[in-house]
Design a protein around this motif. Sequence first.
Motif, PDB file in Angstrom:
ATOM      1  N   PRO A 195      10.250   7.575   4.271  1.00  0.00           N
ATOM      2  CA  PRO A 195       8.935   7.650   4.920  1.00  0.00           C
ATOM      3  C   PRO A 195       7.949   6.690   4.254  1.00  0.00           C
ATOM      4  N   LYS A 196       7.084   6.082   5.050  1.00  0.00           N
ATOM      5  CA  LYS A 196       6.160   5.072   4.527  1.00  0.00           C
ATOM      6  C   LYS A 196       5.273   5.621   3.412  1.00  0.00           C
ATOM      7  N   PHE A 203      12.177   6.464  13.542  1.00  0.00           N
ATOM      8  CA  PHE A 203      11.988   5.268  12.723  1.00  0.00           C
ATOM      9  C   PHE A 203      10.561   4.720  12.669  1.00  0.00           C
ATOM     10  N   ASN A 204       9.666   5.254  13.488  1.00  0.00           N
ATOM     11  CA  ASN A 204       8.323   4.680  13.546  1.00  0.00           C
ATOM     12  C   ASN A 204       7.565   4.815  12.235  1.00  0.00           C
ATOM     13  N   ASN A 205       7.738   5.931  11.544  1.00  0.00           N
ATOM     14  CA  ASN A 205       6.978   6.184  10.317  1.00  0.00           C
ATOM     15  C   ASN A 205       7.826   6.089   9.061  1.00  0.00           C
ATOM     16  N   SER A 206       8.953   5.382   9.162  1.00  0.00           N
ATOM     17  CA  SER A 206       9.809   5.200   7.985  1.00  0.00           C
ATOM     18  C   SER A 206      10.377   3.788   7.981  1.00  0.00           C
ATOM     19  N   SER A 243       0.823  -1.216   0.000  1.00  0.00           N
ATOM     20  CA  SER A 243       0.000   0.000   0.000  1.00  0.00           C
ATOM     21  C   SER A 243       0.857   1.266   0.000  1.00  0.00           C
ATOM     22  N   ASN A 244       2.135   1.141   0.381  1.00  0.00           N
ATOM     23  CA  ASN A 244       3.032   2.295   0.385  1.00  0.00           C
ATOM     24  C   ASN A 244       3.672   2.547  -0.976  1.00  0.00           C
ATOM     25  N   TRP A 245       3.424   1.661  -1.951  1.00  0.00           N
ATOM     26  CA  TRP A 245       3.986   1.845  -3.284  1.00  0.00           C
ATOM     27  C   TRP A 245       3.160   2.865  -4.060  1.00  0.00           C
ATOM     28  N   ALA A 246       3.816   3.777  -4.729  1.00  0.00           N
ATOM     29  CA  ALA A 246       3.128   4.779  -5.542  1.00  0.00           C
ATOM     30  C   ALA A 246       2.620   4.138  -6.831  1.00  0.00           C
TER      31      ALA A 246
END
Length: 430
Positions: free
Chosen positions: A203-204, A176-179, A68-71
């Motif tokens: 970043p995610k 690091f939580n959001n990456s 889902s993080n892929w553009a």
Amino acid sequence: QVIKVYSEDDTSRALEVPSDITARDVCQLLILKNHYIDDHSWTLFEQLTHTGLGRAIEDHELVMEVQSNWAMGEENKLYFRKNYAKYEFFKNPVRFFPDHMISFPSETNAAVSHSGLLQMFLSSSTYPEIHGFLHAKEQGKKSWKKLYFLLRRSGLYFSTKGTSKEPRHLQFFCEFNNSDMYMSSTGKKISGAPTNYGFCFKPKKSGGTRDLKQLCADDEQSRTCWMTAIRLLKYGMQLYQNYMQPYQGRSCCSPLNITPMRSISENSLVAMDFSGHRSRIIENPTEALSVAVEEGLAWRRRGCLRLNSHGSPSVMSNMGMSIHRSQSWFHHKISREEAQRLILQHGLVDGVFLVRDSQSNPKTFVLSLSHGLKIKHFQILPLEDDGKLFYTLDDGHTRFTDLIQLVEFYQLNKGVLPCKLKHYCARIAL
């Protein structure tokens, strides 16, 4: 949901999976579908095609969240391959955390053992500080700057004044939580990185390379230390649970000395002796091994006789020269750079190896081997004696009639090598 998973040889397999499937579940599914042996090193990798970044997806991560993080329009891929270094730091921490890169909290008086060091990483109250120089790419610029970095529980910082650790000189670099953390294989080519030991934080929900926080180390040991410490900081006890999961519920099994699980079909095989009037099961393991060796030698003799019956001695020598091509550890006509990339992907654990053709000398072969977080290359020379062809790694002191014998010998004996051959790199097909 349908996901597509690739293997090393770029064959792929489409899988229909539930939306909450984890990376470990996908690996287990592919192991079952392809009848592979589960030795707990199978891993799902994420490869970002356009940027040359890749990472091992942690066993507990949800695969659909990763995708889902892929553009839109990005041709990113999921790869299924072995990663022998995935949890190696739990077994051999001394290799991963050199003394000159670690500082302990002031309340820790005595020297901390390496097993105690792991306990500190997993504890919520204490955390050892990792420090050292890294090259950082300046935001929005092409230039790189060498800075003194510190890793603390609150994140990654760099010093604005030499190696000063005073709070007023420390500037926040990344949390690091959001990456996610990736290893860079093309940083030197794409970003002009000063070394080949790059890694970065993405970043995610990032739109592109402009949001990457790029770093590179001076050597592999330094990069491995930073990346391992950040994994432990980010996931903590979850990593240890991932590592222990295959051993839970199995009595008398220690993760440090456990043997790989074998398939049902392998466990049902027994050694048999058919030489007499009645067949018998061979229960003595030593006898079973000697019978297996004798069978192998007999098979080779029969093969040579069949070839010799055609009256062509050159065919016999060709058999010895080409018998290795069917082996999973042999890679035909790959470059030194490709060999290094393949070993790196499988994890820089002592004993990871492959054999390949030499590009500089067409008649020789090269053994590429991982040892001490470095990849070393050893030339295998052909040697003719009394009309017979042999292969050697030590200028003829130890000779082998073919490459299979050579590899089998060095799997059992270190010889002139820095360590025994343990794990081979294979291009599996799905």
